[in-house]
Scaffold this active site. Structure first.
Site, PDB file in Angstrom:
ATOM      1  N   LYS A  63       7.384  39.423   2.712  1.00 57.75           N
ATOM      2  CA  LYS A  63       8.552  40.160   2.666  1.00 57.75           C
ATOM      3  C   LYS A  63       8.141  41.429   1.315  1.00 57.75           C
ATOM      4  O   LYS A  63       8.566  42.405   1.556  1.00 57.75           O
ATOM      5  CB  LYS A  63       9.445  39.287   2.009  1.00 57.75           C
ATOM      6  CG  LYS A  63      10.960  39.945   1.693  1.00 57.75           C
ATOM      7  CD  LYS A  63      11.339  40.787   2.796  1.00 57.75           C
ATOM      8  CE  LYS A  63      12.594  41.679   2.432  1.00 57.75           C
ATOM      9  NZ  LYS A  63      13.941  40.796   2.161  1.00 57.75           N
TER      10      LYS A  63
ATOM     11  N   LYS B 204      14.773  45.417  -7.640  1.00 57.89           N
ATOM     12  CA  LYS B 204      14.000  44.127  -8.097  1.00 57.89           C
ATOM     13  C   LYS B 204      12.854  43.708  -7.114  1.00 57.89           C
ATOM     14  O   LYS B 204      11.862  43.405  -7.340  1.00 57.89           O
ATOM     15  CB  LYS B 204      15.171  43.354  -7.823  1.00 57.89           C
ATOM     16  CG  LYS B 204      14.703  41.766  -8.124  1.00 57.89           C
ATOM     17  CD  LYS B 204      14.481  41.049  -6.702  1.00 57.89           C
ATOM     18  CE  LYS B 204      15.690  40.942  -5.884  1.00 57.89           C
ATOM     19  NZ  LYS B 204      15.372  40.136  -4.695  1.00 57.89           N
TER      20      LYS B 204
END
Length: 300
Positions: free
Chosen positions: A180, A248
């Site tokens: 990811k 983030k």
């Protein structure tokens, strides 16, 4: 559509944001016995009105499912840590045999630490972050990157098949989060490339919509050009994935690279552009709003 493999299977779903809410609904619609929990009361009340079980804490949600499945869809690593190991967390209500599945984007090294804690309590752990955004969550067409044992992932596959169109076991626990991080680096940099290209077209007096159309089907084509490029042209940035979330995720990718001695200079530059948007008060926009960091006068 009811999936008989999920019929009345107890699932605790924790986190009902842009992604979690449609994912929990899809599992419910497939026949699973879903208990929901979230720090935001609105979505919980909405699901309660539909007849779903609700829990006040992650521990209560885990207790209700017994040795079932606990799925987390949470915004960041500190929240995942608190929900699993904090006061009133999942570990406080965990039954032996419970399978905990983190489907958010969480720090890969912290993921391995949390998996050890769940394992010590008699549970099992999968990290299964997703790609596809809110649209994929709503349609059940997410791409799932899973880290965990083959047996645990086989146990989770009926649920993954409801939530996504493709699941890949990348490796052991933590491998899904590594995948990811790679995904988010590619997404972030691709959004930046599309933003710069369309801003350049407009600055040069050429219709960016026509440029986008000309690029489709060639080597510059991508899902980002298709979806986010259209958002940039329409100048509508209702979030499917927020600027703050993309920032983030890029920062987590940089931290992971640093942990293994790898410098990621293009990722760092892209992260800094997202910082510029946040400083301008645009952190709540869709991440395609990055074009406003290139051209602050871009409408929307």
């Amino acid at each position: 559509m009811i999936d008989q493999r999920l019929a009345d299977t107890p699932i605790a779903f924790i986190g009902l944001g842009l992604m979690g809410k449609p994912m929990a609904r899809n599992l419910h619609d497939a026949g699973a016995a879903v208990t929901v929990a979230s720090r935001s009361p609105g979505p919980v009340e909405e699901f309660a009105a539909l007849g779903l079980s609700t829990a006040g804490t992650p521990a209560e949600a885990a207790m209700i499912t017994g040795a079932g499945i606990v799925i987390l869809m949470l915004p960041d690593t500190p929240t995942v840590e608190t929900v699993i190991a904090g006061e009133g967390g999942v570990l406080a209500g965990l039954s032996p045999g419970t399978l905990v599945i983190d489907m958010g984007t969480t720090d890969a090294l912290v993921t391995r630490e949390l998996a050890d804690k769940v394992g010590a309590a008699g549970g099992a752990y999968i990290d299964a972050p997703v790609s596809g955004g809110q649209i994929g969550a709503e349609t059940g067409e997410l791409v799932i990157m899973a880290g965990g044992s083959e047996a645990d992932i086989a146990r989770a596959m009926p649920f993954f098949n409801v939530l996504g169109k493709q699941t890949t076991r990348v490796g052991d626990v933590g491998a899904g989060q590594v995948a990811k991080a790679c995904n988010q680096i590619i997404v972030g940099l691709n959004i930046g490339a599309v933003a710069e290209a369309l801003a350049l077209a407009e600055a040069a007096g050429v219709d960016p919509a026509k440029v986008r159309q000309a690029l489709k089907g060639g080597f510059a084509d991508s899902r980002i050009l298709e979806v986010h490029g259209q958002r940039m042209i329409d100048r509508t940035f209702q979030p499917g994935g927020k600027v703050t979330t993309q920032r983030k995720d890029l920062d987590q990718g940089l931290a992971l690279g640093k942990a293994f001695g790898l410098d990621l200079p293009a990722t760092a530059l892209c992260r800094d552009l997202y910082d510029r948007l946040i400083e301008a008060g645009d952190g709540g926009l869709d991440h395609s709003g990055l074009i406003k960091a290139i051209d602050p006068d871009w409408g929307g």
